[in-house]
Design a protein around this motif. Structure first.
Motif, mmCIF file in Angstrom:
data_model
loop_
_atom_site.group_PDB
_atom_site.id
_atom_site.type_symbol
_atom_site.label_atom_id
_atom_site.label_comp_id
_atom_site.label_asym_id
_atom_site.label_seq_id
_atom_site.Cartn_x
_atom_site.Cartn_y
_atom_site.Cartn_z
ATOM 1 N N PRO A 185 0.563 -1.110 0.367
ATOM 2 C CA PRO A 185 -0.020 -0.232 -0.095
ATOM 3 C C PRO A 185 0.656 1.322 -0.012
ATOM 4 N N SER A 186 0.677 2.217 -0.826
ATOM 5 C CA SER A 186 1.691 2.993 -1.256
ATOM 6 C C SER A 186 1.699 4.226 0.497
ATOM 7 N N SER B 256 -6.004 1.449 -3.098
ATOM 8 C CA SER B 256 -6.224 2.867 -2.769
ATOM 9 C C SER B 256 -7.308 2.987 -1.369
ATOM 10 N N LEU B 257 -8.182 1.900 -1.355
ATOM 11 C CA LEU B 257 -8.190 1.988 0.148
ATOM 12 C C LEU B 257 -7.565 1.610 0.896
ATOM 13 N N LEU B 258 -7.065 0.648 1.346
ATOM 14 C CA LEU B 258 -6.481 0.122 2.273
ATOM 15 C C LEU B 258 -4.564 1.969 2.345
ATOM 16 N N GLY B 292 4.775 -3.785 9.768
ATOM 17 C CA GLY B 292 4.038 -3.399 9.332
ATOM 18 C C GLY B 292 3.598 -3.061 7.476
ATOM 19 N N LEU B 293 4.884 -3.213 6.967
ATOM 20 C CA LEU B 293 5.011 -3.071 5.716
ATOM 21 C C LEU B 293 4.504 -4.597 4.808
ATOM 22 N N TYR B 294 4.813 -5.365 6.291
ATOM 23 C CA TYR B 294 4.725 -6.495 5.347
ATOM 24 C C TYR B 294 3.247 -7.457 5.737
ATOM 25 N N ILE B 295 2.984 -7.244 6.753
ATOM 26 C CA ILE B 295 1.406 -6.656 6.303
ATOM 27 C C ILE B 295 0.698 -6.142 5.687
ATOM 28 N N GLY B 296 1.455 -5.261 5.486
ATOM 29 C CA GLY B 296 0.123 -4.479 4.215
ATOM 30 C C GLY B 296 0.195 -4.868 3.636
ATOM 31 N N LEU B 300 -2.563 -6.646 0.770
ATOM 32 C CA LEU B 300 -3.825 -6.489 -0.543
ATOM 33 C C LEU B 300 -3.356 -7.699 -1.381
ATOM 34 N N ILE B 301 -2.300 -8.318 -1.422
ATOM 35 C CA ILE B 301 -1.429 -9.472 -1.574
ATOM 36 C C ILE B 301 -3.298 -10.291 -1.855
ATOM 37 N N VAL B 302 -3.359 -10.203 -0.767
ATOM 38 C CA VAL B 302 -4.637 -11.542 -0.155
ATOM 39 C C VAL B 302 -5.649 -10.872 -1.050
#
Lengths: 350, 328
Positions: A185-186, B256-258, B292-296, B300-302
């Protein structure tokens, strides 16, 4: 293309708004009545001063003037107009020295008052003129869009071009890398990349840091689109013709293939400038971007996070309006460009 | 279908390795290391820190450290947050639920409004209603989310219609199940409206233009010619074909929502992943940044995977093409 923009009145207007904004930005120090960092500690949260031509008795003055304000409630910082004090506005008047276009030292400002204060959009918590800060902040917000787009589009186009033209392993590798970048997520990636740089940087360093971060995130999506276009252009007869007379890969990519993506790139560039402006404002808003006392539209809005401040001094939202107008103009312009180059939808409506 | 799912999962392996590697590199590039915070604390002795270096394997070469972290991360053991003094996973769990909840509600707002509004606009292009929807869409597409959030926050404070901040009321524990659900929905409404309207603005334009395109096609003409009522022509024929490409867009929407929710979360004071990431970056809590980056990215991937599977479920051509690619 210019013809069709002229036909679309909104897009034409947007183009002019943007041109005017960029010109105002270049001459920010001349147009703004005060430098961005001059504090008027005696008038925090000064309300916007209205320009008057008629005074209380209805008498007309050729030279516009502003009324003086006096603080009636020092705790809540409320002001009242003091009708007994009139300050005429002078044009091309003397103020703080500045360097016009960075070259010529001058003390002349477009307008100003000799006594009293003029805050056309009010003042912030330190009594700094919001209009002046918006003009100076525009330098950052407006240039970050252009420089960021330039950087990420150069990288994205070249990488996408190479990927699409050569195919095979290179393509595979580049596409995997871009997929990885696009899997974050950017906003999270932006925050994490911000952590790579030290918290305290000079303002120039911060500026380039933001450009680098945003471009690092932004090139991947573009590279994928360019790759797709190159894949189809590559099969065109004129590319075959170029290859048959012995043109090198480099020549084919730069002279025959990439120019065919220009129209798409122009649209995409116009529509992606807002992303960079928003990215900068978001970082600065959170205190991770441009630092005080330097002005940026983002860090000016940091005080608007407190709703008590917003309800008592709504003019501190002005930078947000500036961001809104800029982004709206870019969106309308990009949309008109898209219509011009892809007339299918428009034809359908008619 | 099973083959297709397997193929998609197989494709994820290099992606996950890449994502974790990039997260790891970013964190390594950051100034200072995991224990800097502890070193500054005079109550912690040199020996404890040296012990921790050993326990967390910080004295090993980088690549070993990465592999260790990756092996743990695959089991969702994301290390220890030194600023919060608790395991990263514990910290992320609650926040993750809040963020997902917010994203789902705002996604629902956006999609449930975008489709009918887009159709209404497409039925009579350039009519008054269409123009109104266009103006709305351009306004909110260009309105920065955080600015809209300021305005809504201001509105919430003035009217008292919405709570400002938090995911539930202080007396949440005493409520009955039904009241709990209402309380959660009431708290999520403000940020969800901000994010949902922003995403609605872009979607409604897309629905409108796709619908206009479909309404001009030959099969619609045919359906009308054979005398189908207009209602059926639109709802049974045109709408179905309009919605197909939107399942692909669903994947992008999740992204984009995340991402969009992160900033709004921070401004509206919604205890989600965005706030956590900001705290982590500000306090240089590196395990937390990485986690956080990893879970984010995993979220997204899921999300994308679900969108892909949904599309494959609805469109057998895609399923077939992908699976044939594997077998060939």
């Amino acid at each position: 293309m210019i013809e069709s923009i002229k036909k679309n009145r909104l897009a034409f207007l947007s183009l002019h708004i943007l041109l005017v904004m960029y010109i105002l930005t270049i001459f920010a120090d001349f147009i703004s009545p005060y430098p961005y960092d001059v504090q008027h500690r005696d008038t925090p949260y000064h309300p916007p001063t209205q320009i008057h031509f008629f005074d209380q008795e209805g008498k007309f003055h050729l030279r516009p003037f502003v009324y003086g304000y006096k603080m009636v409630d020092p705790i809540n910082k409320l002001y009242e107009i003091d009708y007994s004090k009139k300050y005429p506005i002078y044009f091309f008047t003397y103020g703080e020295p500045h360097y016009l276009l960075g070259l010529f030292k001058t003390e002349i400002h477009l307008f100003g008052v000799k006594e009293g204060k003029i805050f056309l959009l009010g003042a912030d918590s330190l009594g700094r003129d919001i209009l002046s800060r918006i003009l100076y902040g525009a330098r950052i917000s407006l240039s970050i869009g252009l420089i960021g787009v330039l950087l990420s589009f150069t990288v994205g186009t070249i990488v996408g071009g190479i990927s699409g033209y050569f195919g095979g392993r290179i393509d595979n590798f580049i596409m995997r890398v871009s997929e990885i970048l696009m899997s974050f997520p950017s906003f999270y990636l932006m925050l994490a990349l911000r952590a790579v740089f030290p918290i305290d940087l000079s303002s120039t360093q911060v500026f380039f840091m933001i450009v680098v971060i945003l471009s690092f995130i932004g090139w991947a999506g573009l590279a994928r689109v360019v790759r797709g276009m190159v894949l189809s252009i590559r099969e065109m007869d004129y590319v075959l013709a170029a290859r048959s007379y012995g043109a090198s890969s480099f020549r084919i990519i730069t002279r025959h293939i990439i120019p065919n993506t220009y129209s798409y790139l122009l649209i995409a560039a116009t529509l992606s400038v807002p992303g960079y402006i928003l990215g900068e404002s978001a970082l600065s808003l959170l205190g991770l971007g441009i630092q005080e006392p330097y002005a940026s539209w983002g860090n000016m809005l940091a005080s608007a996070t407190s709703y008590t401040a917003v309800s008592s001094y709504p003019w501190i939202l002005a930078p947000g309006v500036a961001i809104f107008i800029t982004i709206l103009a870019f969106n309308l312009l990009g949309d008109a460009l898209r219509d011009a180059l892809d007339p299918k939808l428009r034809r359908l409506i008619k | 279908m099973i083959l297709y799912i397997l193929k998609r999962l197989y494709q994820l392996i290099p992606l996950v390795v890449g994502i974790t590697f990039l997260s790891f590199i970013i964190v390594q590039l950051a100034p200072g290391d995991y224990l800097d915070q502890l070193r500054m604390n005079p109550q912690i002795s040199e020996k404890t820190i040296n012990d921790m270096v050993k326990v967390y394997g910080l004295d090993k070469p980088l690549i070993i450290q990465y592999i260790n972290w990756l092996l743990n991360a695959l089991r969702f053991d994301l290390g220890y947050s030194f600023s919060y003094q608790m395991p990263v996973l514990e910290l992320i769990k609650d926040r993750l639920f809040n963020t997902l909840f917010l994203s789902v509600v705002s996604g629902l707002i956006a999609w449930l409004l975008a489709i009918p509004l887009g159709i209404v606009a497409a039925l009579k292009p350039n009519s008054l209603v269409d123009r109104f929807i266009q103006v709305f869409s351009f306004t909110f597409m260009s309105m920065p989310g955080f600015f809209f959030a300021f305005l809504m926050l201001f509105f919430a404070v003035k009217t008292g219609l919405f709570p400002t901040g938090g995911a539930y009321s202080p007396d949440y524990e005493q409520l009955s199940l039904y009241e709990k659900i209402l309380d959660r929905l009431w708290h999520v409404s403000l940020p969800a409206i901000v994010i949902g309207v922003g995403s609605l603005a872009g979607l409604v334009r897309l629905v409108r233009s796709t619908m206009i395109e479909q309404l001009q096609s030959d099969y619609v003409l045919f359906a009308r010619a054979k005398g189908l009522p207009e209602r059926d022509v639109i709802l049974k024929h045109a709408l179905r074909n309009t919605l197909n490409p939107f399942i692909t867009i669903l994947g992008f929407e999740i992204a984009s929502l995340l991402s969009g929710s992160a900033l709004i979360e921070i401004i509206i004071n919604w205890p989600g992943m965005g706030m956590l990431m900001l705290d982590a970056v500000l306090s240089q809590d590196l395990y937390l940044v990485m986690g956080g980056l990893y879970i984010g990215a995993i979220m997204l991937i899921v999300g994308n995977l679900i969108a892909d599977l949904l599309l494959a479920k609805l469109d057998p051509r895609i399923r077939q093409r992908e699976v044939e690619g594997v077998l060939r």
